[in-house]
Design a protein around this motif. Structure first.
Motif: not given
Length: 220
Positions: A159, A164-165
């Protein structure tokens, strides 16, 4: 067997590593430089290499450093080099190259000495490329030191640069249904830092191919 781990480095070492990354980063080449890279069917690409360090379970020091070269597109094994090594540098996020790259460079050098005609035209590296806190992951590091085009291959998203996840990323992963499906890893800077592609039985959800593609080799 009790676990073994390398001692964490002092702050002075981390600062030195950061300086070295910054110096080497200036030699990264992100543009296509080889003719096969400019052809959608990769005409002219004949040899693809892969490198990795695999660790013994419970032992953070003993590892097997591997280099394999395959023919392309037949994917027949042309060359293998697997050696046990003793890793002295610890794992520190963002500095994997200082732990693993010396052994991978040695493997490439042995190949060039023993079977120079089998030198790969591109190396797939288990780790990150430009998708890195300082834009210089292990794939870039190895490419600069070996003068070989390198592509970082990772299973998990690092990230950085606004990546971002989140649910959008998870939806992009779910969209990878067939061979040839991709999605770009575009940071808030607007730079495309890699591509998400379908995985296989070893990494069924995703594989993140990280530029530089064609490579991270010096231009001069």
């Amino acid at each position: 067997m009790s676990g073994r781990a390398a001692e964490p480095p002092p702050d002075a070492t981390l600062r030195r590593w950061e300086r070295e990354q910054a110096q080497l980063k200036a030699s990264v080449v992100e543009e296509d430089t080889e003719e096969w890279q400019k052809d959608s069917s990769f005409a002219g690409l004949e040899r693809v290499g892969g490198v990795d360090l695999s660790y013994i379970k419970g032992d953070d020091i003993s590892a097997c450093a591997s280099l394999v070269v395959l023919s392309y597109p037949a994917l027949e094994v042309l060359y293998e080099d697997c050696r046990m090594v003793a890793v002295s540098a610890p794992y520190v996020a963002g500095f994997l190259a200082f732990r693993e790259v010396p052994f991978l460079v040695e493997a490439v050098q042995r190949l060039q000495q023993e079977e120079p005609k089998l030198k790969p035209q591109v190396l797939l590296v288990d780790g990150n490329g430009l998708l890195h806190p300082r834009g210089f992951g292990v794939a870039c590091h190895l490419g600069v030191l070996t003068d070989l085009p390198c592509i970082g291959v990772a299973k998990n998203l690092l990230q950085v640069d606004g990546l971002v996840r989140n649910e959008l990323h998870r939806e992009q992963i779910r969209s990878l249904q067939r061979e040839g499906d991709t999605f770009p890893l575009t940071g808030t800077s607007g730079r495309v830092l890699g591509m998400g592609v379908p995985g296989d039985s070893c990494a069924p959800s995703q594989v993140l191919l990280q530029v530089p593609d064609p490579g991270a080799h010096p231009s001069g």
